[in-house]
Design a protein around this motif. Structure first.
Motif, PDB file in Angstrom:
ATOM      1  N   ALA A 218       0.831  -1.197   0.000  1.00 50.46           N
ATOM      2  CA  ALA A 218       0.000   0.000   0.000  1.00 50.46           C
ATOM      3  C   ALA A 218       0.867   1.251   0.000  1.00 50.46           C
ATOM      4  N   ALA A 219       0.362   2.304  -0.641  1.00 52.68           N
ATOM      5  CA  ALA A 219       1.093   3.568  -0.677  1.00 52.68           C
ATOM      6  C   ALA A 219       1.312   4.087   0.743  1.00 52.68           C
ATOM      7  N   PRO A 220       2.500   4.658   1.028  1.00 47.80           N
ATOM      8  CA  PRO A 220       2.771   5.128   2.401  1.00 47.80           C
ATOM      9  C   PRO A 220       1.855   6.270   2.829  1.00 47.80           C
ATOM     10  N   VAL A 221       1.405   7.081   1.871  1.00 47.16           N
ATOM     11  CA  VAL A 221       0.484   8.182   2.175  1.00 47.16           C
ATOM     12  C   VAL A 221      -0.761   8.005   1.321  1.00 47.16           C
ATOM     13  N   ALA A 222      -1.916   8.013   1.951  1.00 41.39           N
ATOM     14  CA  ALA A 222      -3.170   7.825   1.222  1.00 41.39           C
ATOM     15  C   ALA A 222      -3.345   8.926   0.182  1.00 41.39           C
ATOM     16  N   LEU A 223      -3.661   8.531  -1.048  1.00 43.76           N
ATOM     17  CA  LEU A 223      -3.782   9.478  -2.149  1.00 43.76           C
ATOM     18  C   LEU A 223      -4.906  10.487  -1.913  1.00 43.76           C
ATOM     19  N   HIS A 224      -5.989  10.045  -1.288  1.00 44.13           N
ATOM     20  CA  HIS A 224      -7.131  10.947  -1.109  1.00 44.13           C
ATOM     21  C   HIS A 224      -6.796  12.133  -0.192  1.00 44.13           C
ATOM     22  N   LYS A 225      -5.770  11.983   0.659  1.00 39.66           N
ATOM     23  CA  LYS A 225      -5.429  13.057   1.590  1.00 39.66           C
ATOM     24  C   LYS A 225      -4.810  14.268   0.890  1.00 39.66           C
ATOM     25  N   ALA A 226      -4.326  14.063  -0.324  1.00 44.11           N
ATOM     26  CA  ALA A 226      -3.736  15.170  -1.078  1.00 44.11           C
ATOM     27  C   ALA A 226      -4.787  15.945  -1.878  1.00 44.11           C
ATOM     28  N   ASP A 297      -2.707   2.488 -16.323  1.00 48.00           N
ATOM     29  CA  ASP A 297      -1.984   1.777 -15.269  1.00 48.00           C
ATOM     30  C   ASP A 297      -2.637   2.041 -13.912  1.00 48.00           C
ATOM     31  N   ASP A 298      -2.299   1.205 -12.927  1.00 46.90           N
ATOM     32  CA  ASP A 298      -2.977   1.249 -11.630  1.00 46.90           C
ATOM     33  C   ASP A 298      -2.785   2.592 -10.916  1.00 46.90           C
ATOM     34  N   ALA A 299      -1.580   3.140 -10.965  1.00 46.59           N
ATOM     35  CA  ALA A 299      -1.324   4.409 -10.276  1.00 46.59           C
ATOM     36  C   ALA A 299      -2.150   5.533 -10.886  1.00 46.59           C
ATOM     37  N   THR A 300      -2.214   5.556 -12.219  1.00 45.30           N
ATOM     38  CA  THR A 300      -3.016   6.584 -12.892  1.00 45.30           C
ATOM     39  C   THR A 300      -4.492   6.378 -12.597  1.00 45.30           C
ATOM     40  N   ALA A 301      -4.931   5.128 -12.583  1.00 45.02           N
ATOM     41  CA  ALA A 301      -6.331   4.842 -12.268  1.00 45.02           C
ATOM     42  C   ALA A 301      -6.686   5.364 -10.883  1.00 45.02           C
ATOM     43  N   ALA A 302      -5.805   5.109  -9.916  1.00 45.14           N
ATOM     44  CA  ALA A 302      -6.062   5.593  -8.554  1.00 45.14           C
ATOM     45  C   ALA A 302      -6.110   7.116  -8.516  1.00 45.14           C
ATOM     46  N   ARG A 303      -5.230   7.750  -9.267  1.00 45.34           N
ATOM     47  CA  ARG A 303      -5.228   9.217  -9.281  1.00 45.34           C
ATOM     48  C   ARG A 303      -6.537   9.760  -9.874  1.00 45.34           C
ATOM     49  N   ALA A 326      -4.346  -3.761  -7.030  1.00 48.81           N
ATOM     50  CA  ALA A 326      -3.314  -2.764  -6.690  1.00 48.81           C
ATOM     51  C   ALA A 326      -3.886  -1.354  -6.657  1.00 48.81           C
ATOM     52  N   ILE A 327      -4.969  -1.114  -7.387  1.00 49.08           N
ATOM     53  CA  ILE A 327      -5.577   0.223  -7.379  1.00 49.08           C
ATOM     54  C   ILE A 327      -5.975   0.607  -5.960  1.00 49.08           C
ATOM     55  N   LEU A 328      -6.472  -0.376  -5.221  1.00 43.37           N
ATOM     56  CA  LEU A 328      -6.971  -0.089  -3.876  1.00 43.37           C
ATOM     57  C   LEU A 328      -5.862   0.292  -2.911  1.00 43.37           C
ATOM     58  N   GLY A 329      -4.654  -0.187  -3.161  1.00 44.40           N
ATOM     59  CA  GLY A 329      -3.538   0.103  -2.271  1.00 44.40           C
ATOM     60  C   GLY A 329      -3.136   1.563  -2.254  1.00 44.40           C
ATOM     61  N   TRP A 330      -3.534   2.306  -3.278  1.00 45.33           N
ATOM     62  CA  TRP A 330      -3.215   3.737  -3.314  1.00 45.33           C
ATOM     63  C   TRP A 330      -4.147   4.550  -2.413  1.00 45.33           C
TER      64      TRP A 330
END
Length: 593
Positions: A218-226, A297-303, A326-330
């Motif tokens: 999982a990403a160290p910092v949750a993407l939604h917090k940014a 890709d998963d990172a872009t999808a999460a963004r 992996a999308i969920l890990g972001w």
């Protein structure tokens, strides 16, 4: 085209590869292709086959398939015992649809006496493609040969076990060389484990192993917090590649349609193959927004999910085929929920909750789930009340006797176990003249089932096999059966809902895991809890008793016809309100945090 200052014919092979890689990294792939072609034309003859191989890989990466195939063929012509070229040529042929030609190349590697790792690779390619072509016995044989050469292949063990399940090849855990029962158990996928055992600890271990080995941390910092603070209507995103003619896509349309648009904004984030089929069109019409993730890709999808300001992200796929965990890990959304696609724990980082009810998720199951349960008050499962149903067919259309008791099970064959199938054979023995109506996914499974009938002294005619049909006819033909016999430990989910919607009762066996309690949940919600048993002996006794008392079965059918569709099971507006209440509570808590 930028030119290299080096003359290809003067380069050693190592220098050639270094220069070609430099050009590719500089974005000059076409120059790298030209460099290889010049070397093949004028360079040292002894190394031309390797240059052809490298040219093939370069062209393949550029999607110049025909040229890549030609390069690999030239490599093989120059060096017939070059296994790397044959393996890649096989892959290229497979992608073009030339399956037999691909397998011919891989068999050549096996027959050539190549190094063991090359033969393992070739056997695995054969097994994978043969499985895709539904040539299951050949696929199993190929994977067995691979495991004999290298027993330390968990992913191959995984396919081997599930192949045996698909064929009703019992016992499923048949050792192969050094791959004994323990390695077979360790290599069992979550889906296969759900079919093999209702032990929640084993299911958790399978899920956690997959998440640990195959899913990035999982990403160290949750993407939604940014992202900016969320406000206004609650945004719900549904994440799936199954929003079409799939069990999930068949259950969920009314969930999407009935969402309260004054309070919720509904998004689909999906990689479902595009089609113009009515089911796909209906699902997309029920969405306020549709974001395609195919090719993203998963990172872009999460963004994209985070930038949409999604409050609640609902994963409808879990660890099932084609999922993108992996999308969920972001952590693109502050609330992430698992629902429907995976009836059990996923072990995935980033998944906080799982939609459930008191029946499928008793308190004693919670320690074996990485998600916290959201218990809906009536039933966990949504379904669709607008399904098209064909006219009721006569029994004769399917070769069923008009005056005999008809049991049926339309679940997939991989859900069948020797214990439950043995119970089915004993049920037939105790109800004279009765028949069991089944799907046969493949000829091997069909023959193995018939052999079980032989072993129990039953006439093979007592097993009747149903063809695959379109959904409207599939629903209609439930009316030809008297009683559905559920599978265990992988219960019917969508199939149980279909049967009850069509007024056909089902006998189930409820175990210790979420998935082994699905049909029991539906029976409780529809008002027939007495049809959910808790031991195999009770399951068998009840099925026999009902087979001997057709009037009792007729009363269940009357009840379902008169009251089933008005029961809590099919009160979709209420179930959606219950789901929305959970979404709203969690979303508002997250906004206030």
């Amino acid at each position: 085209m930028p030119e290299t200052l080096l003359r290809p014919s003067t380069l050693s092979l190592a220098e050639l590869v270094t220069e070609a890689q430099r050009l590719q990294q500089a974005g000059q792939a076409a120059a790298a292709v030209a460099l290889y072609r010049d070397f093949i034309a004028d360079g040292p003859p002894a190394m031309r086959h390797v240059a052809c191989f490298n040219l093939g890989t370069t062209l393949g990466a550029l999607n110049r398939s025909a040229e890549a195939e030609a390069a690999y063929r030239q490599a093989v012509a120059l060096q017939p015992d070059f296994p790397h070229a044959r393996l890649n040529l096989g892959h290229q042929l497979e992608r073009s649809g030339a399956h037999d030609a691909a397998m011919e190349q891989w068999r050549a590697v096996i027959d050539s006496g190549a190094a063991p790792d090359m033969r393992v690779h070739a056997w695995n390619n054969l097994g994978r493609l043969l499985e895709q072509l539904r040539r299951y016995p050949e696929a199993e044989a190929a994977l067995s040969e691979s495991l004999l050469l290298d027993p330390e292949q968990p992913s191959v063990v995984q396919h081997y076990v599930h192949l045996r399940q698909k064929q009703c090849a019992w016992p499923v855990y048949r050792p192969v060389g050094e791959v004994g029962p323990n390695k077979l158990l360790q290599g069992t996928s979550l889906l296969a484990m759900m079919s093999a055992s209702d032990d929640p600890a084993l299911q958790l271990l399978s899920a956690s192993r997959f998440a640990h080995e195959r899913v990035p941390r999982a990403a160290p910092v949750a993407l939604h917090k940014a992202m900016p603070p969320r406000s206004g209507r609650i945004k719900v995103g549904y994440l799936s590649g199954d929003l079409h003619m799939h069990a999930v896509g068949l259950l969920t349309p009314e969930l999407f349609e009935l969402h309260d648009r004054d309070r919720f904004e509904v998004w689909a984030f999906c990689w479902t193959p595009e089609s113009d089929l009515p089911q796909r069109r209906r699902i997309l019409a029920a969405m306020d927004h549709h974001v395609r993730l195919a090719g993203v890709d998963d990172a872009t999808a999460a963004r994209l999910i985070a930038e949409a300001g999604i409050d609640v992200l609902v994963d409808l796929q879990g660890l099932t085929s084609g999922a993108r965990p992996a999308i969920l890990g972001w952590r693109a959304a502050p609330v992430q929920i698992s629902y429907l696609g995976l009836p059990g724990t996923s072990g995935l980082p980033g998944v906080d909750w799982i939609l459930a009810d008191d029946y499928v998720m008793p308190a004693e199951l919670e320690p074996y789930c990485t998600e916290r349960p959201i218990r809906l008050p009536h039933c966990y499962q949504v379904s669709d009340r607008q399904r098209e149903v064909a006219p009721r067919p006569p029994r004769s259309r399917y070769g069923l006797p008009e005056d005999r008791f008809v049991y049926c099970s339309f679940n997939n064959n991989f859900k069948f176990t020797p214990e439950v199938f043995g119970a089915w054979m004993r049920i037939l023995q105790q109800v004279p003249g009765s028949v069991l109506w089944l799907l046969a996914d493949n000829d091997t499974a069909r023959e193995n089932m018939l052999r079980q009938a032989d072993a129990h002294g039953l006439d093979r005619q007592r097993l009747v096999f149903a063809p695959r049909v379109a959904p409207p006819e599939y629903l209609a033909r439930f009316q030809c059966a008297d009683l559905v016999l559920d599978t265990f430990p992988y219960n019917a989910g969508t199939t149980a809902s279909d049967a009850l919607w069509m007024g056909t009762p089902i006998v189930t066996l409820s175990g210790r895991s979420y998935i082994s309690r699905m049909a029991g949940s539906l029976l409780n919600a529809v008002g027939l809890p007495e049809l959910a048993t808790t031991t195999l002996a009770d399951y068998e006794r009840l099925a026999v008793a009902l087979g001997r008392q057709p009037a009792r079965v007729a009363s269940y059918k009357r009840y379902l016809a008169e009251q089933g569709r008005s029961s809590p099971l099919f009160d979709l507006p209420q179930i959606v309100r219950d789901i929305e209440a959970a979404y709203e509570r969690l979303a508002l808590q997250a906004r206030a945090a």
